[in-house]
Design an enzyme around this catalytic site. Structure first.
Site, PDB file in Angstrom:
ATOM      1  N   CYS A 134      33.354  91.472  81.230  1.00  0.00           N
ATOM      2  CA  CYS A 134      32.499  92.415  80.473  1.00  0.00           C
ATOM      3  C   CYS A 134      31.332  91.749  80.368  1.00  0.00           C
ATOM      4  O   CYS A 134      31.324  91.005  79.380  1.00  0.00           O
ATOM      5  CB  CYS A 134      33.177  92.907  79.081  1.00  0.00           C
ATOM      6  N   CYS A 184      30.127  91.786  76.548  1.00  0.00           N
ATOM      7  CA  CYS A 184      30.906  90.958  75.590  1.00  0.00           C
ATOM      8  C   CYS A 184      30.601  89.234  75.771  1.00  0.00           C
ATOM      9  O   CYS A 184      30.555  88.662  74.666  1.00  0.00           O
ATOM     10  CB  CYS A 184      32.254  91.065  76.208  1.00  0.00           C
TER      11      CYS A 184
END
Length: 104
Positions: free
Chosen positions: A29, A32
């Site tokens: 991600c 993230c």
């Protein structure tokens, strides 16, 4: 305060009797990864000194993910004494700060 990595085996014990924010992430991600330094910085902010900052790899810890109903990443949840107060998927620091202020 440091960000503490937790997993399914110690997740519930980290929530009891505390005010906690949990960041759910995955290695793939990008958002993230971009949020990681912001989360670390917030964990050291004096305004939030009474709150523990936890992070959970959502792909490797399905029980922890189910606990708050993670539906997208990054996902943040605030928990007060084992009870979920709020959870949402966001990459906006301002929103995470508002969640922390409500918990504080």
């Amino acid at each position: 305060m440091a960000v503490i990595a937790v997993n399914d085996s110690n997740f519930k014990s980290q929530l009891e009797g505390k005010k906690v924010i949990v960041k759910y992430f995955a290695d793939w991600c990008g958002s993230c990864k971009l949020f990681a330094p912001k989360f670390k910085r917030l964990s050291n902010d004096e305004r939030f000194s009474g709150i523990e900052f936890l992070e959970v790899n959502a792909e490797e810890n399905p029980e922890s993910r189910k606990f708050v109903g993670v539906d997208n990443l990054p996902f943040f949840a605030v928990v007060d004494n084992g009870e979920v107060v709020e959870g949402t998927s966001t990459s906006k620091e301002e929103y995470v700060v508002k969640m922390l202020e409500k918990l504080g």
